[in-house]
Design a protein around this motif. Sequence first.
Motif, short mmCIF file in Angstrom:
data_model
loop_
_atom_site.label_atom_id
_atom_site.label_comp_id
_atom_site.label_asym_id
_atom_site.label_seq_id
_atom_site.Cartn_x
_atom_site.Cartn_y
_atom_site.Cartn_z
N ARG A 271 15.52 -19.90 -3.14
CA ARG A 271 16.59 -18.97 -2.75
C ARG A 271 16.59 -18.46 -1.18
O ARG A 271 14.93 -18.97 -0.45
CB ARG A 271 15.38 -17.78 -3.55
N ALA A 272 17.33 -17.98 -1.14
CA ALA A 272 17.24 -17.35 0.29
C ALA A 272 16.59 -16.45 0.57
O ALA A 272 16.37 -15.82 -0.55
CB ALA A 272 19.06 -17.07 0.47
N PRO A 273 16.31 -15.78 1.58
CA PRO A 273 14.92 -14.98 2.13
C PRO A 273 15.18 -13.64 2.06
O PRO A 273 14.73 -12.99 0.77
CB PRO A 273 14.60 -15.36 3.54
N ASN A 274 16.60 -13.46 1.96
CA ASN A 274 16.92 -11.86 1.31
C ASN A 274 17.14 -11.70 0.11
O ASN A 274 17.15 -11.03 -0.61
CB ASN A 274 18.40 -11.44 1.76
N ASP A 275 17.29 -13.71 -0.86
CA ASP A 275 16.94 -12.29 -2.43
C ASP A 275 15.38 -13.22 -2.95
O ASP A 275 15.41 -12.60 -4.46
CB ASP A 275 17.89 -13.92 -2.91
N ILE A 276 14.67 -12.59 -1.75
CA ILE A 276 13.87 -12.94 -2.59
C ILE A 276 12.76 -11.20 -3.00
O ILE A 276 12.59 -10.96 -1.91
CB ILE A 276 12.40 -13.49 -1.60
N PRO A 277 12.32 -10.93 -3.73
CA PRO A 277 12.05 -9.52 -3.75
C PRO A 277 11.02 -9.36 -2.90
O PRO A 277 10.41 -10.74 -2.90
CB PRO A 277 11.95 -8.84 -5.38
N GLU A 278 10.24 -8.18 -2.85
CA GLU A 278 9.16 -8.00 -2.01
C GLU A 278 7.78 -8.40 -2.61
O GLU A 278 6.82 -8.94 -2.04
CB GLU A 278 9.13 -6.13 -1.49
N ASP A 279 7.61 -8.08 -3.61
CA ASP A 279 6.42 -8.78 -4.37
C ASP A 279 6.62 -10.38 -4.77
O ASP A 279 5.74 -10.46 -5.56
CB ASP A 279 6.33 -7.19 -5.81
N GLU A 280 7.45 -10.76 -4.73
CA GLU A 280 7.56 -12.25 -4.25
C GLU A 280 7.04 -12.94 -3.13
O GLU A 280 7.38 -13.90 -2.76
CB GLU A 280 8.61 -12.89 -5.08
N ARG A 281 6.95 -11.87 -2.31
CA ARG A 281 6.59 -12.28 -0.75
C ARG A 281 4.71 -12.76 -0.51
O ARG A 281 4.05 -11.38 -1.37
CB ARG A 281 7.43 -12.01 0.61
N PHE A 282 4.02 -13.31 -0.06
CA PHE A 282 3.49 -13.46 0.23
C PHE A 282 2.89 -13.21 2.28
O PHE A 282 3.51 -14.14 2.72
CB PHE A 282 2.73 -14.92 0.43
N PHE A 283 2.44 -12.41 1.96
CA PHE A 283 2.26 -11.56 3.41
C PHE A 283 1.35 -11.40 3.84
O PHE A 283 -0.39 -10.86 4.11
CB PHE A 283 2.62 -10.13 4.01
N PHE A 284 0.43 -13.30 4.07
CA PHE A 284 -0.56 -14.00 4.37
C PHE A 284 -1.35 -12.92 5.58
O PHE A 284 -2.79 -12.55 4.58
CB PHE A 284 -0.72 -15.79 3.86
N LEU A 285 -0.97 -12.81 6.80
CA LEU A 285 -1.84 -12.09 7.62
C LEU A 285 -1.98 -11.08 7.36
O LEU A 285 -3.34 -10.33 7.65
CB LEU A 285 -0.84 -12.23 8.86
N GLU A 286 -1.16 -9.73 6.83
CA GLU A 286 -1.69 -8.97 6.46
C GLU A 286 -2.80 -8.85 4.92
O GLU A 286 -3.64 -7.85 5.41
CB GLU A 286 -0.30 -8.09 5.52
N GLU A 287 -2.64 -9.36 4.49
CA GLU A 287 -3.84 -9.56 3.40
C GLU A 287 -5.32 -10.43 3.87
O GLU A 287 -6.08 -9.87 3.22
CB GLU A 287 -3.07 -10.41 2.56
#
Lengths: 628, 249
Positions: A271-287
């Motif tokens: 999917r295009a990045p803007n089509d991926i909802p926030e909860d399906e993104r892995f913010f690995f540095l923040e985590e």
Amino acid sequence: MATKPKVIVVGGGLGGLWATLRIAESGFPVDLFSLFPVKRSHSCCAQGGINAVLDVKGQRDSIWQHVVDTIKGGDYLAQQPPIKNLCEAAPGIIRTYDRMGVTFSRTPEGSMDQRLFGGVKNRRTAFAGATTGQQLLYAADEQVRAFEAEGKVKKYEEWEFLSVVLDDEGTCRGITAMNLVDMKVHAFRADAVILGTGGLGLIFGRSTMSTNSTGAAASRVYQQGARFANGEFIQFHPTAMKGHDKNRLMSEACRGEGGRIWVPKTAGDTRAPNDIPEDERFFFLEEWYPAYGNTVPRDVASRAIYRVTRHMGLGLGGEDVVYLDLTHHPREFLEKRLGGILDMYQTFSGEDPYTQPIKIFPSTHYSMGGILVGYEKDGETGGMVPVHPKNHASTIGGLFACGECDSAYHGANRLGANSLLSATFSGIVAGDASVAHVKGIKKRADDTADAAYDNEKKRQDDINRKLTSPTGKENPFALHHELGELMQGHVFVERDNKGLDQAIEGLKKLRERSQSMCLDDNGTWSNQSLSWARQIQDMIVLAEVIAKGARLRDECRGSHYKAEFELKIPEGKFEGDPEFEEYKAKWKANNDKWLKATIATHADDGPEIEFKQIDTSVLPPEKPRDYR
Amino acid sequence: MEKEIHFKIKRQQGPDAQPYWEEFKMPYAPSHNVVSALMYLREHPTNTRGEKVDPVVWDCNCMEEVCGACAMIVNGEPRQACAALIDDLEQPIELEPLTKFPLVRDLMVDRQKMFDALQQVKAWIKVDGSWDIHRHAPLVSPKVQDIRYLFSRCMTCGCCMEACPQFHEGSSFVGPAPLGQVLLHNSHPAGEYDKEERLHAVMGDGGITDCGNAQNCVKVCPKDIPLTDAIARLGRQTTAQWLRDLFTN
């Protein structure tokens, strides 16, 4: 009447320009050599800013905290006393740049603004939009031009430094250089020589560095006997964009200004990045690093990206590529704070970073190691004596080094926005040191026999003659690709001894092959192939220093990482927990063995390496780096 | 047939040699720019007639459009070659050296004139020394800072000089880029002290009045620096200075 002692400065980036300024101000003549007009130097590529504790953001920032961040950022590998002076001098340096007219970004009341950068918790980075290096370089360039107008500085632009001229005692008495237009070699007398010749990123093929940052000048003095320190410590910047010709840096300021790094949680998500909802993104540095989040130091971020792309298989398109997302900020804010680089991204990628996440990957960016330079310790302050002929002196008498080509300040990893600071500061210190040196000199370059200059010139002429009378079939540009592949293949973000052995073997073969080149241009007018052929030979020699240092260092420190020797911080455990204390004991034991500088000495069949103690008297290594 | 990149390059072995055009073709790859393509060609310097020739000589350094080195004429327009993306260019892509500066070889020219002009207009702020005097420069309002920043990004690439009809070998006109630097330095709170000196440097022969107002400079500036605004403002400042001179002398 005897003439005044003269200093030659090689390199007109921030380091070389500041050295030139200091010498000219002290009343000594300076000859400034550069491959190109100094205003085009690589310092102009530095984007995000320059660190200095001004404490203008109500965060109770302190110079001591800058010292701590720099030492820990470098994983304790830097000699500590000079770091103290570096951080203490920083606010004065910023004030001076301000007086010189640098267009620093302002707060609404017209005072200097500061932003956040990696590896620190306070807003400590002064900046001029996203072209800070360019602005600082121009200010120094203008001040040097004022001295040039008075006849106190003479520039030799479009000249390539080839070697230092050594007298019978091995002391530096001048240089040889090649005029890049008529390709003639000349010898020049000088009572001190300062190299400010920049980084060596081109050794890794593509890097974020300018096409002239080959490290050849540093390699040349190394081959003439100057020691080279900590070669294996190469910074891989986590946020660069890929290109055929170079990897373009997306400043750490992007993360400092709130940029978020992420990948889709599912491998192969198309999917295009803007089509991926926030909860399906892995913010690995923040985590993984909640305390610092996206602004962990560069080495930590680069390895985290590799973990995600290579070990978890989550890289975009199966490559080492992840998203750097700024789209949550209003366009106006981004234009003001990061305009220069976002426009560049748009130009070169054809994508709009204001509405689409940027695609980034780790790239060779900076060399913490370099020509070994000394300092005179101040017994009273525990820092460096501010002006002393030993400061920034190489192991060749009369030869000094400053800027990225030296090995001071950054240890095993450089903090973002400390390079413009160290380039400036080391230029000041080296300039002052060279003046102290020539004031105390007993024998002058004018007293050195002509033979020393004639012989060195002849040696250089012979190299040119050999290269322009084809001895084999190797193409110097093709050799560079091979060198880059070898270094990126085995001496990169993650290293292992098997791969490093292969690299060392491969480099040896490359070195032999580089002795039998065939240039497509054998002319004597502006022959860029000849200049490049000379540089590729010297790059390979320095590559061997980097690879051998990496092979011998069986540990993880800063940018140097070997999984086999990793000491992992126990997950979820902190100071006081028995598991953490056990880890800390292991970490200390490892320091006893490895907290030493790698010192390379040139020999015909490759570098000889020894290890040298670090002065850790400013901040003894009691606490491991921990950015969680 | 496989896609190709087709170049037509104006070459000249040296300042006294005759210029000639030479064509090259190379395999297409996405996201090439003119410099990355030239890098490919220097490794494979065979022209379209199948002859192995000397690699093309040109200038480059930063590859990010901030150093100013790689300015040349690409399809008739002076610009930074590193930022000229092949996908955006009509083929065959014609490359020529800048014509307003002495030629060194092929696409490489000597732009020393521009640096000399910076000396001529005293494009620097006078400071007591490079040491800390324990205070900042006077405050600069964000508005003034924004304007100054527009001009401080000038990388002395020479595109505006190339496009300016008044700047050429037979004229003494200092050219648009150095004039922009006069405005930059005159707008700094300390640089203002030497405003008169800089204005005088651009008031005489070859100064601001030689500008023919062709407006070409702003059109080609890779950094969108409002050079004509600067020249207009400087025009007013020099007129005022002229009047002041008249009354004080």
